[in-house]
Motif scaffolding. Structure first.
Motif, PDB file in Angstrom:
ATOM      1  N   GLY A 114     -22.542  18.888  25.486  1.00 52.31           N
ATOM      2  CA  GLY A 114     -21.364  19.090  26.320  1.00 52.31           C
ATOM      3  C   GLY A 114     -20.365  17.952  26.235  1.00 52.31           C
ATOM      4  N   ILE A 115     -20.332  17.256  25.095  1.00 50.71           N
ATOM      5  CA  ILE A 115     -19.379  16.166  24.893  1.00 50.71           C
ATOM      6  C   ILE A 115     -18.561  16.442  23.641  1.00 50.71           C
ATOM      7  N   ARG A 116     -17.463  15.719  23.473  1.00 54.21           N
ATOM      8  CA  ARG A 116     -16.602  15.883  22.306  1.00 54.21           C
ATOM      9  C   ARG A 116     -16.322  14.514  21.698  1.00 54.21           C
ATOM     10  N   LEU A 117     -16.466  14.432  20.381  1.00 55.20           N
ATOM     11  CA  LEU A 117     -16.168  13.191  19.669  1.00 55.20           C
ATOM     12  C   LEU A 117     -14.657  13.049  19.540  1.00 55.20           C
ATOM     13  N   LEU A 118     -14.119  11.958  20.064  1.00 53.64           N
ATOM     14  CA  LEU A 118     -12.698  11.675  19.894  1.00 53.64           C
ATOM     15  C   LEU A 118     -12.462  10.848  18.646  1.00 53.64           C
ATOM     16  N   VAL A 119     -13.297   9.833  18.477  1.00 51.88           N
ATOM     17  CA  VAL A 119     -13.163   8.919  17.351  1.00 51.88           C
ATOM     18  C   VAL A 119     -14.529   8.390  16.990  1.00 51.88           C
ATOM     19  N   GLY A 120     -14.816   8.323  15.712  1.00 49.47           N
ATOM     20  CA  GLY A 120     -16.044   7.704  15.229  1.00 49.47           C
ATOM     21  C   GLY A 120     -15.667   6.456  14.462  1.00 49.47           C
ATOM     22  N   VAL A 121     -16.283   5.353  14.766  1.00 46.77           N
ATOM     23  CA  VAL A 121     -15.944   4.088  14.117  1.00 46.77           C
ATOM     24  C   VAL A 121     -17.183   3.537  13.427  1.00 46.77           C
ATOM     25  N   GLY A 122     -17.060   3.294  12.135  1.00 46.80           N
ATOM     26  CA  GLY A 122     -18.138   2.660  11.391  1.00 46.80           C
ATOM     27  C   GLY A 122     -17.912   1.156  11.363  1.00 46.80           C
ATOM     28  N   THR A 123     -18.954   0.414  11.650  1.00 45.41           N
ATOM     29  CA  THR A 123     -18.821  -1.046  11.610  1.00 45.41           C
ATOM     30  C   THR A 123     -19.117  -1.555  10.209  1.00 45.41           C
ATOM     31  N   SER A 124     -18.804  -2.799   9.974  1.00 46.15           N
ATOM     32  CA  SER A 124     -19.038  -3.407   8.663  1.00 46.15           C
ATOM     33  C   SER A 124     -20.515  -3.384   8.327  1.00 46.15           C
ATOM     34  N   PRO A 125     -20.826  -3.311   7.024  1.00 42.65           N
ATOM     35  CA  PRO A 125     -22.239  -3.318   6.625  1.00 42.65           C
ATOM     36  C   PRO A 125     -22.944  -4.583   7.112  1.00 42.65           C
ATOM     37  N   TYR A 126     -24.234  -4.427   7.397  1.00 41.66           N
ATOM     38  CA  TYR A 126     -25.029  -5.559   7.845  1.00 41.66           C
ATOM     39  C   TYR A 126     -25.174  -6.595   6.747  1.00 41.66           C
ATOM     40  N   GLN A 127     -25.276  -7.831   7.152  1.00 39.55           N
ATOM     41  CA  GLN A 127     -25.539  -8.919   6.220  1.00 39.55           C
ATOM     42  C   GLN A 127     -26.800  -9.619   6.705  1.00 39.55           C
ATOM     43  N   VAL A 128     -27.657  -9.975   5.763  1.00 41.91           N
ATOM     44  CA  VAL A 128     -28.914 -10.635   6.101  1.00 41.91           C
ATOM     45  C   VAL A 128     -28.843 -12.077   5.634  1.00 41.91           C
ATOM     46  N   PHE A 129     -29.169 -12.987   6.527  1.00 41.13           N
ATOM     47  CA  PHE A 129     -29.200 -14.408   6.191  1.00 41.13           C
ATOM     48  C   PHE A 129     -30.629 -14.907   6.374  1.00 41.13           C
ATOM     49  N   SER A 130     -31.053 -15.762   5.464  1.00 40.44           N
ATOM     50  CA  SER A 130     -32.407 -16.282   5.532  1.00 40.44           C
ATOM     51  C   SER A 130     -32.444 -17.690   4.949  1.00 40.44           C
ATOM     52  N   LYS A 131     -33.380 -18.496   5.459  1.00 38.27           N
ATOM     53  CA  LYS A 131     -33.576 -19.832   4.896  1.00 38.27           C
ATOM     54  C   LYS A 131     -34.249 -19.739   3.532  1.00 38.27           C
ATOM     55  N   LYS A 132     -35.028 -18.655   3.347  1.00 42.00           N
ATOM     56  CA  LYS A 132     -35.714 -18.451   2.078  1.00 42.00           C
ATOM     57  C   LYS A 132     -34.898 -17.497   1.205  1.00 42.00           C
ATOM     58  N   GLU A 133     -35.091 -17.574  -0.092  1.00 42.68           N
ATOM     59  CA  GLU A 133     -34.422 -16.668  -1.016  1.00 42.68           C
ATOM     60  C   GLU A 133     -34.948 -15.251  -0.789  1.00 42.68           C
TER      61      GLU A 133
END
Length: 173
Positions: free
Chosen positions: A138-157
């Protein structure tokens, strides 16, 4: 203004019974989200949409940012019950988790190369399988927003996805 009232005003004008132009009261819309001021979605949607609605003269807006009205992720229930008219829902969060399966694919890592691409797919789904799911709720989509792709950071390679199995990870979304 309810549809019956619009019909009555339109009929009175059509038959010349109005004499003086009727001034309609603006409709009050309640909008809620769980996003803090300055968030990308807050800045690009709410700071554009609200002024556009109010500038039309047809609407006034009561805006509840940063989960001021309810807990983050619970806007679906508020929209369905009529407490709010427009709400921000994040796929997989709060009351949306598992409720709209078509959005679950949008949260998979590595699926999109940009937020523009993700937004385009989101809006295409909004006319297909996502629309069917929203209709059931019973809802209607007004706008769908995609966020930027995830980035993974690590101390190890990190070379492969298999390399990151085990460490605890968190995404800000």
């Amino acid at each position: 203004m309810n549809p019956q009232r619009r019909w009555v005003l339109a009929t009175a004008t059509a038959f010349g019974l109005g004499g003086v132009a009727a001034v309609a009261e603006p409709i009050t819309l309640k909008i809620a989200d769980s996003l803090p001021s300055g968030h990308l979605i807050n800045e690009t949607i709410m700071n554009v949409m609200i002024p556009a609605l109010e500038d039309s003269g047809e609407f006034t807006v009561e805006y509840f940012p940063a989960a001021h009205l309810d807990a983050a992720g619970e806007n679906l229930g508020f929209a369905r019950s009529g407490v709010i008219d427009i709400g921000y829902f994040a796929p997989g969060c709060g009351s949306m988790a598992g409720r709209v399966p078509a959005t679950n694919a949008l949260t998979l890592p590595g699926l999109f190369s940009s937020s523009t691409q993700a937004t385009k797919v989101y809006m295409e789904l909004g006319e297909g399988s996502l629309k069917q799911e929203c209709d059931k709720l019973g809802i209607r989509l007004l706008v769908g927003v995609g966020t930027s792709p995830y980035q993974v950071f690590s101390k190890k390679e990190v070379r492969l996805a298999d390399d990151i199995v085990g460490p605890k990870m968190r995404a800000a979304g």
